[in-house]
Design a protein around this motif. Structure first.
Motif, short mmCIF file in Angstrom:
data_model
loop_
_atom_site.label_atom_id
_atom_site.label_comp_id
_atom_site.label_asym_id
_atom_site.label_seq_id
_atom_site.Cartn_x
_atom_site.Cartn_y
_atom_site.Cartn_z
N GLU A 1 -33.76 10.94 17.53
CA GLU A 1 -34.60 10.05 18.33
C GLU A 1 -33.80 9.31 19.39
OE1 GLU A 1 -38.54 9.10 15.81
OE2 GLU A 1 -36.95 7.60 15.59
N GLY A 2 -32.51 9.13 19.19
CA GLY A 2 -31.69 8.46 20.18
C GLY A 2 -31.01 9.41 21.15
N ASN A 3 -31.35 10.70 21.08
CA ASN A 3 -30.68 11.71 21.89
C ASN A 3 -31.31 11.82 23.28
OD1 ASN A 3 -30.29 14.75 22.81
ND2 ASN A 3 -28.66 14.24 21.38
N GLN A 4 -30.49 11.98 24.29
CA GLN A 4 -30.97 12.13 25.67
C GLN A 4 -30.81 13.55 26.18
OE1 GLN A 4 -29.03 9.20 28.12
NE2 GLN A 4 -30.00 7.47 27.09
N GLN A 5 -29.96 14.32 25.53
CA GLN A 5 -29.71 15.68 25.99
C GLN A 5 -30.83 16.64 25.60
OE1 GLN A 5 -26.01 17.31 24.59
NE2 GLN A 5 -26.41 19.35 25.40
N PHE A 6 -31.31 16.54 24.35
CA PHE A 6 -32.27 17.52 23.85
C PHE A 6 -33.72 17.03 23.86
CE2 PHE A 6 -28.24 18.58 21.63
CZ PHE A 6 -28.07 19.86 22.13
N VAL A 7 -33.94 15.73 23.88
CA VAL A 7 -35.30 15.21 23.76
C VAL A 7 -35.99 15.21 25.12
CG1 VAL A 7 -36.66 13.15 23.22
CG2 VAL A 7 -34.74 13.80 21.75
N THR A 8 -37.25 15.63 25.12
CA THR A 8 -38.07 15.57 26.32
C THR A 8 -39.34 14.77 26.02
OG1 THR A 8 -39.30 16.86 27.96
CG2 THR A 8 -39.21 17.76 25.73
#
Length: 544
Positions: free
Chosen positions: A241-248
């Motif tokens: 949930e804190g990821n910026q690379q994989f989350v859209t």
């Protein structure tokens, strides 16, 4: 006065040339000729590049055929800016001294050909800063790996391909993965096929996008449980949930959909102690999935096959049984990866490592172990005697029947005063990991943390990451029926092989670590890769 001043440079140049070269030079004609040649070359190059960059690019025929079969409404596939990138790539020399040099060269040509490009990259003496600015300038969200770079074809496709088409492309790429002979970040003996894993991992970094449902209230949803033996599901939730690379945030771009609930929190909130009734938990999860399916179109498009859940609690498999599509189609990352229960589906579901986290603020505390010469204990185990395996283990090897085999119900106080549980694991050659009530055991990862070769005793257990890792390189698997022969089996392992396994345990350790901030190839990324790899395995190429 102006005319003599205007001609004075020519007069001085004539005098200098006569003095040093002893002959007359017509400087006006020379300057005019040089300017004419320069302008001609510039115009020629501009025409050549304009012709190349305006050509239409089409992907390889096999990709087009697979894409058209999956998406019949799509008549053609165009990649305007990617076509220009392909032509630039084709026009460049075949070899470069480094990936950074290649990237810088491509970018310089693109900036000249795309006057409307909003981002401009400035020169920098720092290699890392240059790479970051280059990534920003080309709008590439996922940076290239530090010891290699993603081939330009991925960069051409990834921003424009719909999710299904991207998955088809990725699967074809993995099937034709280039051979890897060495890699500075990966230890080849640990892997079943290092070439397939490396290519798949790079594709994941470049392509994968995950949509996380925002529905559901705490504590069951969106509140990670970060301590204890079931902490894997909480740590994954926190870092996903804190990821910026994989989350859209755009579900139309997502390749996978994450159901962000905690089986551990569900057990704490809904289970009535002593009731032995798991039905309320499974009904709750069924209702949640039905709500998702009625509110959004994404579940119904694939009947849940592009959705996944992560549950480390022993009851995780049993909570999905009230929803048929959730049980049959969804990718389930489970610590309790037991084939005999017929809930965990090999090839689709993912075996989740069970990790004991004692201090959430310091998850890597105590990681490491003694060298081989300081491991006098042949085999060690201490724990509760529940399940079918541990009582048998105690019967044959417990109560200090053999001085080489340290097997205890619980570590006795008189023993723990001299040597703690962790010190025992760090002082043992082999650490026994028998199943309890369920097949999973946190001792497997503990043994890896303390650099002790794990001995796994659990029939029907699917080992974590077994689709990519070769567990025979760093562990011993003993059938439950062979417990009476346990010492014989361990002593029959040659010292040379044991030393190799012990080294491999150290090398595989990086793939089982919960880092406070996720790092490449660590446990968060390995779990996500297993889910990604499972999704790719579901893709079927159309019969032509």
């Amino acid at each position: 006065m102006k005319k003599p001043l205007r001609h004075s440079p020519f007069i001085m140049m004539k005098k200098l040339s006569r003095r040093y070269f002893r002959h007359k030079i017509d400087w006006r004609r020379l300057v005019f000729l040089g300017a004419t040649l320069t302008i001609s070359v510039i115009v020629f190059l501009m025409l050549v590049h304009s012709h190349q960059l305006n050509k239409q690019y089409f992907p390889p025929p096999e990709i087009v055929s697979s894409i058209q079969a999956l998406n019949s409404t799509s008549q053609s596939i165009e990649f305007p800016r990617e076509a220009r990138l392909q032509q630039v790539h084709d026009s460049l020399p075949a070899t470069f001294s480094s990936p950074n040099e290649y990237n810088r060269t491509v970018q310089s040509v693109l900036v000249e050909s795309e006057r409307a490009e909003p981002h401009q990259r400035k020169n920098s003496s720092s290699g890392r800063k240059e790479d970051k600015k280059f990534a920003d300038a080309t709008m590439i969200i996922t940076p290239s790996p530090p010891h290699g770079f993603i081939p330009s074809r991925l960069q051409r496709y990834k921003r424009f391909m719909p999710p299904n088409e991207a998955l088809v492309y990725a699967k074809k790429e993995i099937e034709h993965a280039p051979t890897v002979m060495e890699d500075p970040d990966l230890y080849i003996p640990l892997f079943r096929n290092i070439s397939v894993f490396k290519r798949s991992y790079e594709l994941m970094e470049t392509i994968l996008k995950v949509y996380i449902y925002s529905d559901g209230a705490r504590p069951i949803f969106h509140k990670p449980h970060l301590k204890g033996i079931y902490a894997s599901e909480g740590w994954f939730m926190k870092q996903m949930e804190g990821n910026q690379q994989f989350v859209t945030k755009d579900p139309e771009k997502a390749h996978l959909f994450y159901l962000p609930y905690s089986a551990r929190q569900m057990e704490l909130a809904l289970y009535v102690p002593g009731s032995h009734n798991l039905k309320p938990l499974s009904i709750f999860l069924r209702d949640y999935v039905n709500k998702i399916a009625s509110k959004y179109p994404f579940w119904n498009r694939t009947h849940g096959s592009d959705h996944f859940l992560v549950a480390c609690h022993d009851w995780g498999p049993y909570t999905v049984t009230k929803h048929e599509e959730l049980t049959r189609n969804t990718i389930k990352a489970l610590c309790n990866a037991d084939l005999s229960e017929r809930i965990f589906i090999a090839g689709r579901d993912v075996s989740l490592p069970e990790t004991t986290i004692r201090a959430p603020r310091r998850p890597l505390r105590h990681v490491g172990g003694n060298k081989v010469s300081l491991r006098p204990i042949l085999a060690f185990f201490a724990g509760s005697m529940h399940g079918r395996v541990r009582p048998t283990l105690l019967k044959y090897w417990g109560n200090e029947q053999d001085e080489d085999m340290k097997i205890y119900k619980r570590l006795p106080q008189r023993v723990s005063k001299r040597m703690t549980y962790i010190q025992h694991m760090k002082s043992s050659k082999y650490c026994l990991c028998p199943m309890g009530y369920e097949v999973n055991s946190p001792r497997i990862v503990e043994a890896i943390y303390y650099e002790c070769v794990p001995v796994i005793i659990a029939d029907n257990f699917v080992l974590p990451f077994s689709e990519v890792l070769d567990w025979s390189a760093f562990s011993v698997v003993v059938a439950e029926k062979d417990i009476p022969r346990l010492k014989e089996i361990l002593l029959s392992i040659p010292m040379k092989k044991y030393l190799s396994m012990q080294i491999n345990v150290k090398m595989v350790q990086k793939h089982f670590l919960w880092n406070p901030k996720p790092m490449r190839y660590d446990l968060f990324h390995m779990i996500l890769h297993s889910i990604w790899f499972s999704r790719l395995n579901q893709i079927q190429f159309p019969q032509l």
